[in-house]
Design a protein around this motif. Structure first.
Motif, mmCIF file in Angstrom:
data_model
loop_
_atom_site.group_PDB
_atom_site.id
_atom_site.type_symbol
_atom_site.label_atom_id
_atom_site.label_comp_id
_atom_site.label_asym_id
_atom_site.label_seq_id
_atom_site.Cartn_x
_atom_site.Cartn_y
_atom_site.Cartn_z
ATOM 1 N N THR A 307 1.025 -1.250 -0.011
ATOM 2 C CA THR A 307 -0.018 -0.161 0.004
ATOM 3 C C THR A 307 0.896 1.181 0.031
ATOM 4 O O THR A 307 0.501 2.270 -0.638
ATOM 5 N N ILE A 308 1.929 1.392 0.760
ATOM 6 C CA ILE A 308 2.935 2.362 0.741
ATOM 7 C C ILE A 308 3.578 2.495 -0.677
ATOM 8 O O ILE A 308 3.476 3.901 -1.181
ATOM 9 N N THR A 309 3.936 1.473 -1.199
ATOM 10 C CA THR A 309 4.368 1.552 -2.656
ATOM 11 C C THR A 309 3.463 2.294 -3.582
ATOM 12 O O THR A 309 3.745 3.074 -4.585
ATOM 13 N N ASN A 310 2.110 1.776 -3.549
ATOM 14 C CA ASN A 310 0.994 2.385 -4.452
ATOM 15 C C ASN A 310 0.960 3.726 -4.082
ATOM 16 O O ASN A 310 0.575 4.555 -5.135
ATOM 17 N N LEU A 311 0.707 4.068 -2.686
ATOM 18 C CA LEU A 311 0.607 5.458 -2.394
ATOM 19 C C LEU A 311 1.611 6.289 -3.046
ATOM 20 O O LEU A 311 1.340 7.378 -3.534
ATOM 21 N N PHE A 312 2.681 5.856 -2.798
ATOM 22 C CA PHE A 312 3.871 6.696 -3.290
ATOM 23 C C PHE A 312 3.836 6.883 -5.039
ATOM 24 O O PHE A 312 4.096 7.949 -5.540
ATOM 25 N N ALA A 313 3.448 5.597 -5.647
ATOM 26 C CA ALA A 313 3.260 6.012 -7.242
ATOM 27 C C ALA A 313 1.968 6.848 -7.415
ATOM 28 O O ALA A 313 2.491 7.616 -8.617
ATOM 29 N N GLN A 322 10.536 6.419 -0.415
ATOM 30 C CA GLN A 322 9.503 5.210 0.057
ATOM 31 C C GLN A 322 10.460 4.269 0.649
ATOM 32 O O GLN A 322 10.010 3.654 1.657
ATOM 33 N N ASN A 323 11.644 4.242 0.290
ATOM 34 C CA ASN A 323 12.479 3.234 0.797
ATOM 35 C C ASN A 323 13.208 3.805 2.366
ATOM 36 O O ASN A 323 13.215 2.702 3.313
ATOM 37 N N MET A 324 13.297 4.939 2.431
ATOM 38 C CA MET A 324 13.672 5.511 3.597
ATOM 39 C C MET A 324 12.293 5.394 4.788
ATOM 40 O O MET A 324 12.570 5.028 5.960
ATOM 41 N N ILE A 329 9.972 2.271 9.057
ATOM 42 C CA ILE A 329 8.869 1.149 9.781
ATOM 43 C C ILE A 329 9.444 -0.046 10.258
ATOM 44 O O ILE A 329 8.922 -0.729 11.422
ATOM 45 N N ILE A 330 10.430 -0.557 9.584
ATOM 46 C CA ILE A 330 11.117 -1.837 9.913
ATOM 47 C C ILE A 330 11.830 -1.696 11.504
ATOM 48 O O ILE A 330 11.691 -2.351 12.282
ATOM 49 N N VAL A 331 12.721 -0.257 11.624
ATOM 50 C CA VAL A 331 13.250 -0.168 12.831
ATOM 51 C C VAL A 331 12.196 0.028 13.885
ATOM 52 O O VAL A 331 12.287 -0.588 15.194
ATOM 53 N N ALA A 332 11.115 0.545 13.746
ATOM 54 C CA ALA A 332 9.777 0.864 14.708
ATOM 55 C C ALA A 332 9.493 -0.407 15.189
ATOM 56 O O ALA A 332 9.181 -0.706 16.130
ATOM 57 N N ALA A 333 9.229 -1.346 14.086
ATOM 58 C CA ALA A 333 8.471 -2.696 14.365
ATOM 59 C C ALA A 333 9.632 -3.404 15.255
ATOM 60 O O ALA A 333 8.931 -4.072 16.239
ATOM 61 N N VAL A 334 10.845 -3.367 15.029
ATOM 62 C CA VAL A 334 11.847 -4.099 15.932
ATOM 63 C C VAL A 334 11.682 -3.586 17.368
ATOM 64 O O VAL A 334 11.779 -4.492 18.255
#
Length: 360
Positions: A307-313, A322-324, A329-334
Motif C-alpha cells: 500500500t505504501i508503494t502504491n501510495l507513493f506511485a 519510499q525506501n526511507m 517502519i522496520i526499525v520501529a517494528a523491531v
C-alpha cells in the motif's frame, strides 16, 4: 446442613487472573490472529487509505478506481506474500533465508528455458517448484547437517543461485511462450484475479499448517528452544530441513506468479524480495529470535508495504523516499517487539503473580 468451602490462601483472584491473561493475549495476538498487533496493522492500512484519499481525492472519489486499485495492490503483493509465508515459517523456526529472491529467479529462469517449455505449462510449473524445493533443501542440509549459520548458508545460496540463473539464461531475458502460464496474471474467477486467489490459498494453507498441525507446533518449539525441543523428542535437524524446503516451495510458486506477470524470466528478477519478505514478517509480529509469529500478521505486513508503494506511485513520489519510510517502519517494528516482549511481559507477569500467603 450447609456445605462450606475453604478458600485456598495461595489462589489468585479470578478477576485479576482473567484480566492479566486477557491483556497479555490481546497484546501478543495469541489465540486470536486479529488481536492486538494485527488490529494495529489494520489501523495502519486505514490510515494509509485516508492519506491517499486526502492527497488524491480525484482518484479516491471514483468507486470503480478504488476497487481496481485495491485489486492492483493485492496483485502486486501476491508473489511477495507467497514467499513471506515460507519466510515466516523459517524465522519462527529460528532461522533466516536471504536466498528467496535468488531462488525465485533461478526457478523462473529454469522454467522458461526452451527445453523446459517444450514440456508445456505442466512441465514449467513442475520445474519451478522442483527447483525451488531443491534449492531450499540444499539450504536446509547445509544448516542442519553442515552446521552452517543460516545467515552464511543462505547468503551463499543467494550468490550461487543468481550466478546459476545468469549462466542458464546467458544474461538474457527469457520469454514465456506458454499462454496458460501467462494467463495466470490476467485470469479472473468470479471477478477476483487468480493471483489473489493463489495468495489466499497459500496463506490459508500456511495458517492451518502453523496453527492446527504438529508441524506448526514443532516449528514453534524448535524456534523457541532447540535444545528443549530435542529433549522433547523432536528431530530438530529434520524439522529445520523441512522448513527450508517449505520456503523453497513458496519460492517456486512465487516464480511462476512473477513469470506470468512479466511473461518472461531473467536472472535479475525478484531482486531484494528477501528483504521485503523479512520486513513484512517482522512488522507482522514474527520475532527474529524465533519461537513466535503469525501468518496473518505477516500478510498484513506485506499489504502495508504494498500500500505504501502504491501510495507513493499515485502521488509521483520518489522511490528513495519510499525506501526511507520502509526502513523507518522496520526499525520501529523491531523496537516495538523489544518493548512488548520485554517490559510488558514483565509487567503482566507481576500483575498475575500469586500473592504471598498471609503470615500466621
Amino acid at each position: 446442613m450447609k456445605a462450606t468451602t475453604t478458600a485456598d490462601p495461595g489462589a489468585r483472584p479470578v478477576g485479576k487472573t482473567a484480566d492479566g491473561a486477557t491483556l497479555r493475549r490481546l497484546w501478543s495476538g495469541e489465540g486470536n490472529e486479529f488481536a492486538g498487533r494485527n488490529l494495529a496493522l489494520v489501523g495502519v492500512l486505514v490510515i494509509l487509505v485516508i492519506i491517499g484519499a486526502v492527497t488524491r481525492p480525484d482518484l479516491y472519489g471514483d468507486p470503480e478506481w478504488v476497487r481496481n486499485n485495491a485489486f492492483t495492490i493485492l496483485q502486486q503483493a501476491s508473489a511477495i506474500g507467497v514467499i513471506t509465508v515460507g519466510m515466516t515459517f523459517v524465522i519462527i523456526g529460528g532461522g533466516i533465508d536471504l536466498s528467496v529472491g535468488a531462488i525465485m529467479a533461478l526457478a523462473g529462469v529454469w522454467a522458461t528455458t526452451l527445453a523446459t517449455q517444450s514440456y508445456g505449462p505442466g512441465g514449467m510449473i513442475f520445474t519451478a517448484i522442483a527447483v525451488g524445493i531443491g534449492a531450499g533443501l540444499v539450504n536446509g542440509v547445509l544448516i542442519s547437517y553442515g552446521k552452517l549459520v543460516p545467515f552464511i548458508a543462505t547468503l551463499a545460496m543467494m550468490v550461487a543461485a543468481r550466478g546459476l540463473a545468469a549462466s542458464i539464461s546467458g544474461k538474457q531475458t527469457q520469454i514465456s511462450q506458454s499462454s496458460v502460464i501467462n494467463d495466470i496474471a490476467t485470469t479472473k474467477i468470479l471477478g477476483v484475479p487468480l493471483l489473489i486467489i493463489i495468495l489466499a490459498l497459500v496463506v490459508a494453507a500456511g495458517w492451518v499448517l502453523l496453527n492446527r498441525t504438529t508441524f506448526g507446533r514443532r516449528t514453534v518449539a524448535v524456534g523457541g528452544n532447540p535444545e528443549a525441543a530435542r529433549l522433547a523428542g523432536i528431530n530438530v535437524k529434520v524439522q529445520t530441513l523441512m522448513l527450508y524446503g517449505l520456503s523453497g516451495l513458496c519460492c517456486g510458486i512465487g516464480a511462476i506468479m512473477l513469470t506470468a506477470q512479466a511473461n518472461s524470466a531473467q536472472a535479475a528478477m525478484a531482486n531484494l524480495y528477501e528483504l521485503d519478505a523479512i520486513a513484512a514478517a517482522i512488522i507482522g509480529g514474527t520475532l527474529l529470535s524465533g519461537g513466535r509469529g503469525t501468518i496473518i500478521g505477516a500478510l498484513f505486513g506485506v499489504l502495508v508495504f504494498s500500500t505504501i508503494t502504491n501510495l507513493f506511485a499515485i502521488n509521483g513520489l520518489s522511490t528513495e523516499s519510499q525506501n526511507m519510510i520502509k526502513g523507518g517502519i522496520i526499525v520501529a517494528a523491531v523496537l516495538i517487539q523489544q518493548f512488548r516482549f520485554g517490559s510488558l511481559t514483565k509487567l503482566f507477569s507481576r500483575s498475575d503473580r500469586a500473592p504471598a500467603p498471609a503470615p500466621h
